[in-house]
Design a protein around this motif. Structure first.
Motif, PDB file in Angstrom:
ATOM      1  N   UNK A  84       0.839  -1.195   0.000  1.00 41.58           N
ATOM      2  CA  UNK A  84       0.000   0.000   0.000  1.00 41.58           C
ATOM      3  C   UNK A  84       0.875   1.246   0.000  1.00 41.58           C
ATOM      4  N   UNK A  85       1.965   1.211   0.768  1.00 37.87           N
ATOM      5  CA  UNK A  85       2.907   2.336   0.787  1.00 37.87           C
ATOM      6  C   UNK A  85       3.574   2.495  -0.573  1.00 37.87           C
ATOM      7  N   UNK A  86       3.917   1.364  -1.205  1.00 34.22           N
ATOM      8  CA  UNK A  86       4.535   1.417  -2.532  1.00 34.22           C
ATOM      9  C   UNK A  86       3.572   2.025  -3.549  1.00 34.22           C
ATOM     10  N   UNK A  87       2.308   1.612  -3.501  1.00 39.06           N
ATOM     11  CA  UNK A  87       1.319   2.152  -4.440  1.00 39.06           C
ATOM     12  C   UNK A  87       1.209   3.664  -4.287  1.00 39.06           C
ATOM     13  N   UNK A  88       1.304   4.140  -3.041  1.00 40.82           N
ATOM     14  CA  UNK A  88       1.282   5.582  -2.807  1.00 40.82           C
ATOM     15  C   UNK A  88       2.472   6.287  -3.436  1.00 40.82           C
ATOM     16  N   UNK A  89       3.653   5.661  -3.352  1.00 43.47           N
ATOM     17  CA  UNK A  89       4.857   6.256  -3.953  1.00 43.47           C
ATOM     18  C   UNK A  89       4.750   6.284  -5.475  1.00 43.47           C
ATOM     19  N   UNK A  90       4.225   5.194  -6.049  1.00 47.45           N
ATOM     20  CA  UNK A  90       4.057   5.128  -7.510  1.00 47.45           C
ATOM     21  C   UNK A  90       3.134   6.247  -7.977  1.00 47.45           C
ATOM     22  N   UNK A  91       2.033   6.456  -7.262  1.00 52.46           N
ATOM     23  CA  UNK A  91       1.068   7.477  -7.666  1.00 52.46           C
ATOM     24  C   UNK A  91       1.560   8.892  -7.372  1.00 52.46           C
ATOM     25  N   UNK A  92       2.529   9.015  -6.469  1.00 49.30           N
ATOM     26  CA  UNK A  92       3.122  10.335  -6.245  1.00 49.30           C
ATOM     27  C   UNK A  92       4.018  10.728  -7.419  1.00 49.30           C
ATOM     28  N   UNK A  93       4.558   9.715  -8.129  1.00 52.45           N
ATOM     29  CA  UNK A  93       5.394   9.971  -9.309  1.00 52.45           C
ATOM     30  C   UNK A  93       4.537  10.221 -10.549  1.00 52.45           C
ATOM     31  N   UNK A  94       3.449   9.468 -10.671  1.00 49.61           N
ATOM     32  CA  UNK A  94       2.516   9.638 -11.788  1.00 49.61           C
ATOM     33  C   UNK A  94       1.119   9.410 -11.240  1.00 49.61           C
ATOM     34  N   UNK A  95       0.449  10.495 -10.880  1.00 48.47           N
ATOM     35  CA  UNK A  95      -0.833  10.393 -10.178  1.00 48.47           C
ATOM     36  C   UNK A  95      -1.941   9.801 -11.039  1.00 48.47           C
ATOM     37  N   UNK A  96      -1.712   9.702 -12.369  1.00 45.37           N
ATOM     38  CA  UNK A  96      -2.757   9.163 -13.257  1.00 45.37           C
ATOM     39  C   UNK A  96      -2.389   7.796 -13.829  1.00 45.37           C
ATOM     40  N   UNK A  97      -1.440   7.130 -13.209  1.00 48.36           N
ATOM     41  CA  UNK A  97      -1.048   5.788 -13.647  1.00 48.36           C
ATOM     42  C   UNK A  97      -2.173   4.810 -13.294  1.00 48.36           C
ATOM     43  N   UNK A  98      -2.962   4.414 -14.284  1.00 47.76           N
ATOM     44  CA  UNK A  98      -4.130   3.590 -13.980  1.00 47.76           C
ATOM     45  C   UNK A  98      -3.727   2.204 -13.485  1.00 47.76           C
ATOM     46  N   UNK A  99      -2.519   1.741 -13.845  1.00 48.82           N
ATOM     47  CA  UNK A  99      -2.023   0.478 -13.292  1.00 48.82           C
ATOM     48  C   UNK A  99      -1.878   0.611 -11.771  1.00 48.82           C
ATOM     49  N   UNK A 100      -1.284   1.727 -11.355  1.00 55.83           N
ATOM     50  CA  UNK A 100      -1.067   1.962  -9.930  1.00 55.83           C
ATOM     51  C   UNK A 100      -2.380   2.074  -9.167  1.00 55.83           C
ATOM     52  N   UNK A 101      -3.372   2.735  -9.771  1.00 52.50           N
ATOM     53  CA  UNK A 101      -4.672   2.881  -9.113  1.00 52.50           C
ATOM     54  C   UNK A 101      -5.379   1.534  -8.993  1.00 52.50           C
ATOM     55  N   UNK A 102      -5.357   0.755 -10.067  1.00 54.63           N
ATOM     56  CA  UNK A 102      -5.979  -0.563 -10.018  1.00 54.63           C
ATOM     57  C   UNK A 102      -5.292  -1.455  -8.993  1.00 54.63           C
ATOM     58  N   UNK A 103      -3.971  -1.346  -8.939  1.00 59.94           N
ATOM     59  CA  UNK A 103      -3.185  -2.132  -7.986  1.00 59.94           C
ATOM     60  C   UNK A 103      -3.529  -1.722  -6.558  1.00 59.94           C
ATOM     61  N   UNK A 104      -3.633  -0.430  -6.340  1.00 64.29           N
ATOM     62  CA  UNK A 104      -3.969   0.069  -4.996  1.00 64.29           C
ATOM     63  C   UNK A 104      -5.338  -0.449  -4.556  1.00 64.29           C
ATOM     64  N   UNK A 105      -6.324  -0.416  -5.462  1.00 70.26           N
ATOM     65  CA  UNK A 105      -7.658  -0.919  -5.104  1.00 70.26           C
ATOM     66  C   UNK A 105      -7.606  -2.397  -4.722  1.00 70.26           C
ATOM     67  N   UNK A 106      -6.790  -3.174  -5.455  1.00 68.91           N
ATOM     68  CA  UNK A 106      -6.660  -4.602  -5.158  1.00 68.91           C
ATOM     69  C   UNK A 106      -6.005  -4.822  -3.803  1.00 68.91           C
ATOM     70  N   UNK A 107      -4.976  -4.041  -3.502  1.00 69.66           N
ATOM     71  CA  UNK A 107      -4.278  -4.165  -2.215  1.00 69.66           C
ATOM     72  C   UNK A 107      -5.222  -3.820  -1.064  1.00 69.66           C
ATOM     73  N   UNK A 108      -5.972  -2.740  -1.214  1.00 72.19           N
ATOM     74  CA  UNK A 108      -6.917  -2.328  -0.165  1.00 72.19           C
ATOM     75  C   UNK A 108      -7.982  -3.397   0.041  1.00 72.19           C
TER      76      UNK A 108
END
Length: 379
Positions: free
Chosen positions: A166-190
């Motif tokens: 979850x912390x990693x997903x936050x870092x990924x989205x801080x680099x590219x806030x519209x990375x849909x891979x990162x958002x989908x991944x974050x939803x799965x982790x949550x």
């Protein structure tokens, strides 16, 4: 090459003879590496023709050396999904070996061995994610590793790994806030952290409120964040249910969301993602979809009042934004909804036809769609 302003990994084209020779050597090395990895793993498929037993073949081929070869190959080409599948087989073999060796006296030690293996493999993926943040196969493999942790580790140990993600997903989205891979991944982790498998002493509280606040933060940072708006829409039904919101609370929540999207639309009326979220909110007033909406128990009069209010707000946006096709589309959709709710709708048919003509002018590539709409409204 960039996506959302973030550079994607791409090779530099050789310009001199020396560069070309180096490139050709890289290609030869790459082909040799592919052949070596594939031959090692595919040997197991020929077990019937071999004198070796299946177990001995696995032990011979599914080893650290083969794993390192897949690492080397994937660093060169992470899009080679077959190699990711080979790597899964090797890691699965390692996990099963440690699992089979587990006993009452060595259980904790073997758990640590599996944790270390997963940690090492997750660490191996980090540089690849930085260089290739849009590569499906890296994300898929990373998720597979975490899912394996739920099979081979205790809930407490597995939960630690998922919380790190979850912390990693936050870092990924801080680099590219519209990375849909990162958002989908974050939803799965949550979803996994909120699930029964990873439930722990510190997991009695749902993460829905926390994630809703996170979408607000990301939207305030960048209004064009389609994935943040989408995630928000997925969280809202669960959020209201967890709050045990009554009709009044739901209407207040709806009013707040309408105010949020209106402020956003005034700031960026050309942004498609904002209009999609606005359309999602408008479904609340359509009797066909009301049951699953934010405020399912609005009266007929309340629906009409909301639609009239939104129609006036959107029409007001036309002043100074006459070339924004999204405004015309919204006006047409609201007009159709308005007419379905009230017999004497104040919106004139001629106005709707004028808006469709504007869409034909602004969006000629979809002329067939707009002409079909015009014909359907005429009938």
């Amino acid at each position: 090459m960039t996506s959302h302003g973030v550079p994607r990994g791409s090779g530099i084209q050789p310009t001199t003879d020396q560069d070309r020779r180096k490139e050709q050597q890289k290609i030869r090395d790459y082909k040799g590496l592919v052949e070596s990895v594939n031959s090692r793993v595919s040997l197991l498929c020929d077990v019937i023709l071999s004198r070796l037993t299946p177990t001995s073949i696995r032990e011979h081929q599914y080893n650290v050396e083969t794993l390192e070869l897949t690492s080397k190959l994937l660093k060169s080409n992470p899009e080679y999904f077959t190699i990711w599948n080979h790597r899964r087989l090797i890691m699965q073999h390692f996990f099963e070996q440690d699992s089979n060796q587990t006993s009452r006296t060595t259980g904790d030690q073997n758990q640590k061995a599996v944790v270390d293996m997963i940690d090492d493999d997750l660490a191996f993926l980090l540089p690849l994610l930085r260089k290739f943040p849009k590569c499906y196969w890296i994300w898929n493999y990373r998720l597979w590793l975490l899912e394996e942790s739920m099979h081979f580790l205790s809930a407490a140990e597995a939960r630690k790994l998922w919380q790190q993600e979850l912390a990693l997903a936050g870092k990924v989205l801080s680099l590219d806030s519209r990375n849909f891979h990162g958002w989908g991944y974050r939803r799965t982790v949550v979803q996994a952290l909120d699930g029964a498998v990873l439930e722990g002493e510190d997991s009695s509280t749902s993460m829905t409120e926390q994630e809703f606040i996170y979408t607000t933060k990301m939207i305030n940072t960048n209004l064009s964040n389609f994935s943040a708006w989408h995630t928000r829409s997925k969280l809202i039904p669960r959020l209201l249910n967890e709050r045990r919101a009554d009709n009044e609370a739901r209407k207040n929540f709806l009013d707040e969301e309408l105010e949020l999207i209106q402020r956003a639309l005034w700031a960026g009326s050309d942004d498609q993602s904002l209009w999609f979220y606005h359309q999602y909110l408008m479904s609340t007033f359509d009797p066909r979809y009301a049951r699953d909406s934010i405020a399912p128990d609005l009266t007929a009069d309340e629906r009409v009042k909301y639609v009239a209010q939104e129609f006036d707000r959107v029409q007001e946006m036309l002043d100074g934004a006459e070339d924004c096709k999204w405004i015309y589309q919204s006006l047409i959709q609201l007009s159709i909804l308005y007419k379905s709710l009230i017999t004497n709708c104040p919106v004139k048919a001629s106005s709707v036809q004028t808006w469709i003509d504007e869409l034909l002018r602004l969006d000629p590539l979809r002329a067939g769609r707009w002409n079909d709409l015009k014909s359907s409204l005429d009938n």
